[in-house]
Scaffold this motif. Structure first.
Motif, short mmCIF file in Angstrom:
data_model
loop_
_atom_site.label_atom_id
_atom_site.label_comp_id
_atom_site.label_asym_id
_atom_site.label_seq_id
_atom_site.Cartn_x
_atom_site.Cartn_y
_atom_site.Cartn_z
N PRO A 122 13.75 -34.63 -20.28
CA PRO A 122 12.62 -35.18 -19.52
C PRO A 122 11.82 -34.12 -18.78
O PRO A 122 10.70 -34.39 -18.36
CB PRO A 122 13.28 -36.15 -18.54
N LEU A 123 12.37 -32.92 -18.60
CA LEU A 123 11.65 -31.93 -17.79
C LEU A 123 10.64 -31.12 -18.59
O LEU A 123 9.46 -31.08 -18.24
CB LEU A 123 12.65 -30.99 -17.09
N HIS A 124 11.08 -30.48 -19.65
CA HIS A 124 10.15 -29.63 -20.40
C HIS A 124 10.21 -29.91 -21.90
O HIS A 124 9.78 -29.10 -22.71
CB HIS A 124 10.43 -28.15 -20.13
N HIS A 157 18.25 -38.81 -18.78
CA HIS A 157 16.94 -39.40 -18.44
C HIS A 157 15.94 -39.18 -19.57
O HIS A 157 14.76 -39.52 -19.43
CB HIS A 157 16.39 -38.79 -17.15
N GLY A 158 16.40 -38.57 -20.67
CA GLY A 158 15.50 -38.25 -21.76
C GLY A 158 15.32 -39.41 -22.73
O GLY A 158 15.99 -40.43 -22.64
N CYS A 212 20.71 -30.00 -19.50
CA CYS A 212 19.88 -29.32 -20.50
C CYS A 212 20.15 -27.81 -20.47
O CYS A 212 20.28 -27.22 -19.38
CB CYS A 212 18.41 -29.59 -20.18
N PRO A 213 20.24 -27.16 -21.65
CA PRO A 213 20.51 -25.72 -21.68
C PRO A 213 19.33 -24.89 -21.16
O PRO A 213 19.50 -23.70 -20.89
CB PRO A 213 20.76 -25.43 -23.16
#
Ligand code: FES
Length: 108
Positions: A70-72, A59-60, A50-51
């Motif tokens: 998936p993180l933010h 995992h998205g 992810c940038p």
């Protein structure tokens, strides 16, 4: 995996990638590549990075032509690798083709 002169490699069968999911192609010394499959069976290839802060895009959640990190929850275009505004950033894309039911990836 097999390669031809144009550095296209057969990676897997379409059904080896879950619909609206991804499969990771490991690369020595380089960022892994995530192969994404849309609900309508199109395939895209982006760096699995992810940038924003480097989350694993594989995992998205894939919806339409987009993957949500998936993180933010940055939304990244599978067509261009561009983050959807108001977020900013870009993930490198790779050439990928579906030939019959086999996924081919052009690697540098
Ligand atoms: S690392 Fe992907 S949105 Fe933050």
């Amino acid at each position: 995996m097999s390669a031809d002169k144009n550095q296209w490699q057969s990676i897997c069968k379409l059904d080896d990638i879950p619909a609206q999911g991804a499969r990771v192609v490991k690369r020595e010394g380089k960022t892994d590549i995530a192969l994404f499959r849309t609900l309508d069976n199109r395939v895209f290839a982006l760096d699995d990075h992810c940038p924003h802060k480097g989350g694993a895009l594989s995992h998205g959640l894939v919806y339409g032509d987009t993957v949500a990190c998936p993180l933010h929850n940055f939304k990244i275009s599978l067509q261009t690798g561009q983050a959807q505004a108001p977020d900013e950033g870009h993930t490198p894309c790779h050439k990928v083709e579906l030939r019959d039911d086999t996924v081919w990836l052009a690697v540098d």
